[in-house]
Design a protein around this motif. Structure first.
Motif, PDB file in Angstrom:
ATOM      1  N   UNK A  69       0.845  -1.201   0.000  1.00 31.00           N
ATOM      2  CA  UNK A  69       0.000   0.000   0.000  1.00 31.00           C
ATOM      3  C   UNK A  69       0.878   1.249   0.000  1.00 31.00           C
ATOM      4  N   UNK A  70       1.886   1.272   0.857  1.00 27.67           N
ATOM      5  CA  UNK A  70       2.775   2.438   0.932  1.00 27.67           C
ATOM      6  C   UNK A  70       3.493   2.673  -0.394  1.00 27.67           C
TER       7      UNK A  70
ATOM      8  N   UNK B 232      -4.668   1.216   4.661  1.00 25.37           N
ATOM      9  CA  UNK B 232      -5.650   1.892   3.825  1.00 25.37           C
ATOM     10  C   UNK B 232      -5.273   3.362   3.721  1.00 25.37           C
ATOM     11  N   UNK B 233      -5.082   3.834   2.493  1.00 22.12           N
ATOM     12  CA  UNK B 233      -4.711   5.229   2.262  1.00 22.12           C
ATOM     13  C   UNK B 233      -5.662   5.813   1.223  1.00 22.12           C
TER      14      UNK B 233
ATOM     15  N   UNK C 205      -8.819   8.237  -4.732  1.00 23.95           N
ATOM     16  CA  UNK C 205      -8.536   6.811  -4.874  1.00 23.95           C
ATOM     17  C   UNK C 205      -8.275   6.255  -3.490  1.00 23.95           C
ATOM     18  N   UNK C 206      -8.727   5.044  -3.295  1.00 24.75           N
ATOM     19  CA  UNK C 206      -8.484   4.317  -2.056  1.00 24.75           C
ATOM     20  C   UNK C 206      -7.502   3.203  -2.383  1.00 24.75           C
ATOM     21  N   UNK C 207      -6.374   3.228  -1.710  1.00 22.90           N
ATOM     22  CA  UNK C 207      -5.354   2.192  -1.895  1.00 22.90           C
ATOM     23  C   UNK C 207      -5.373   1.370  -0.618  1.00 22.90           C
ATOM     24  N   UNK C 208      -5.642   0.063  -0.757  1.00 22.53           N
ATOM     25  CA  UNK C 208      -5.900  -0.736   0.437  1.00 22.53           C
ATOM     26  C   UNK C 208      -5.370  -2.147   0.300  1.00 22.53           C
ATOM     27  N   UNK C 209      -5.129  -2.742   1.465  1.00 29.70           N
ATOM     28  CA  UNK C 209      -4.618  -4.103   1.528  1.00 29.70           C
ATOM     29  C   UNK C 209      -5.794  -5.076   1.611  1.00 29.70           C
ATOM     30  N   UNK C 210      -5.821  -6.017   0.690  1.00 30.45           N
ATOM     31  CA  UNK C 210      -6.866  -7.042   0.637  1.00 30.45           C
ATOM     32  C   UNK C 210      -6.195  -8.398   0.867  1.00 30.45           C
TER      33      UNK C 210
ATOM     34  N   UNK D  64      -3.126  -9.123   1.821  1.00 27.75           N
ATOM     35  CA  UNK D  64      -1.807  -9.214   1.221  1.00 27.75           C
ATOM     36  C   UNK D  64      -1.730  -8.787  -0.226  1.00 27.75           C
ATOM     37  N   UNK D  65      -2.855  -8.446  -0.828  1.00 27.07           N
ATOM     38  CA  UNK D  65      -2.894  -7.956  -2.209  1.00 27.07           C
ATOM     39  C   UNK D  65      -3.299  -6.490  -2.160  1.00 27.07           C
ATOM     40  N   UNK D  66      -2.527  -5.653  -2.834  1.00 32.10           N
ATOM     41  CA  UNK D  66      -2.839  -4.225  -2.832  1.00 32.10           C
ATOM     42  C   UNK D  66      -3.837  -3.918  -3.935  1.00 32.10           C
ATOM     43  N   UNK D  67      -4.879  -3.212  -3.546  1.00 31.88           N
ATOM     44  CA  UNK D  67      -5.939  -2.812  -4.483  1.00 31.88           C
ATOM     45  C   UNK D  67      -5.993  -1.287  -4.534  1.00 31.88           C
ATOM     46  N   UNK D  68      -6.434  -0.784  -5.661  1.00 30.09           N
ATOM     47  CA  UNK D  68      -6.690   0.643  -5.821  1.00 30.09           C
ATOM     48  C   UNK D  68      -8.111   0.764  -6.362  1.00 30.09           C
ATOM     49  N   UNK D  69      -8.946   1.512  -5.650  1.00 34.42           N
ATOM     50  CA  UNK D  69     -10.368   1.606  -5.985  1.00 34.42           C
ATOM     51  C   UNK D  69     -10.792   3.063  -6.096  1.00 34.42           C
ATOM     52  N   UNK D  70     -11.789   3.289  -6.962  1.00 37.48           N
ATOM     53  CA  UNK D  70     -12.310   4.647  -7.159  1.00 37.48           C
ATOM     54  C   UNK D  70     -13.659   4.563  -7.858  1.00 37.48           C
TER      55      UNK D  70
END
Length: 132
Positions: free
Chosen positions: A19-20, A57-58, A86-91, A93-99
């Motif tokens: 995420x970072x 979560x960022x 945009x929301x960048x979050x850990x799912x 162990x998998x990083x997702x980017x949502x909007x």
């Protein structure tokens, strides 16, 4: 991977890195293109301030006044969706980017295609961010 949910209202993409790392990469892309970063909110860190835990979560709030101003001039309530986020979050162990999809924002505010065209930049920006 790209998923769309709730009638294409939310776009979620899988990103390479933590995420970072993805948040830093996305900010770098925005800054390199002269897009304003209005806020970076580390929601996991905020949760820790009240003794709670939350997955990494960022939320990044950003925009281009040249693109957003005509949208808000045409539909003042579009200011509830702008600037873009945009929301960048850990799912797990998998990083997702949502909007929210540009089409859903345009539909919600009854925007003419020419007015809404600038919103689609979020797709290109996030595509660049998901690559390692």
């Amino acid at each position: 991977m790209e998923n769309r949910s709730a009638s294409d209202r939310v776009v979620t993409k899988t990103a390479a890195g933590s995420v970072a790392e993805v948040a830093a990469r996305f900010r770098g892309i925005l800054e390199g293109k002269g897009v304003m970063v209005f806020a970076v909110i580390d929601q996991a860190a905020a949760a820790q301030t009240v003794g709670l835990s939350l997955r990494d979560t960022v939320l990044i709030v950003f925009g281009n006044p040249a693109a957003g101003t005509p949208v808000m001039a045409a539909a003042p309530l579009a200011g509830l969706d702008l600037p873009l986020k945009v929301l960048i979050w850990d799912d797990d162990g998998v990083t997702r980017i949502s909007y929210y999809s540009p089409a859903s924002i345009a539909e919600r505010h009854h925007l003419e295609p020419a007015t809404a065209a600038g919103l689609s930049a979020i797709d290109v920006l996030t595509d660049a961010a998901i690559k390692s």
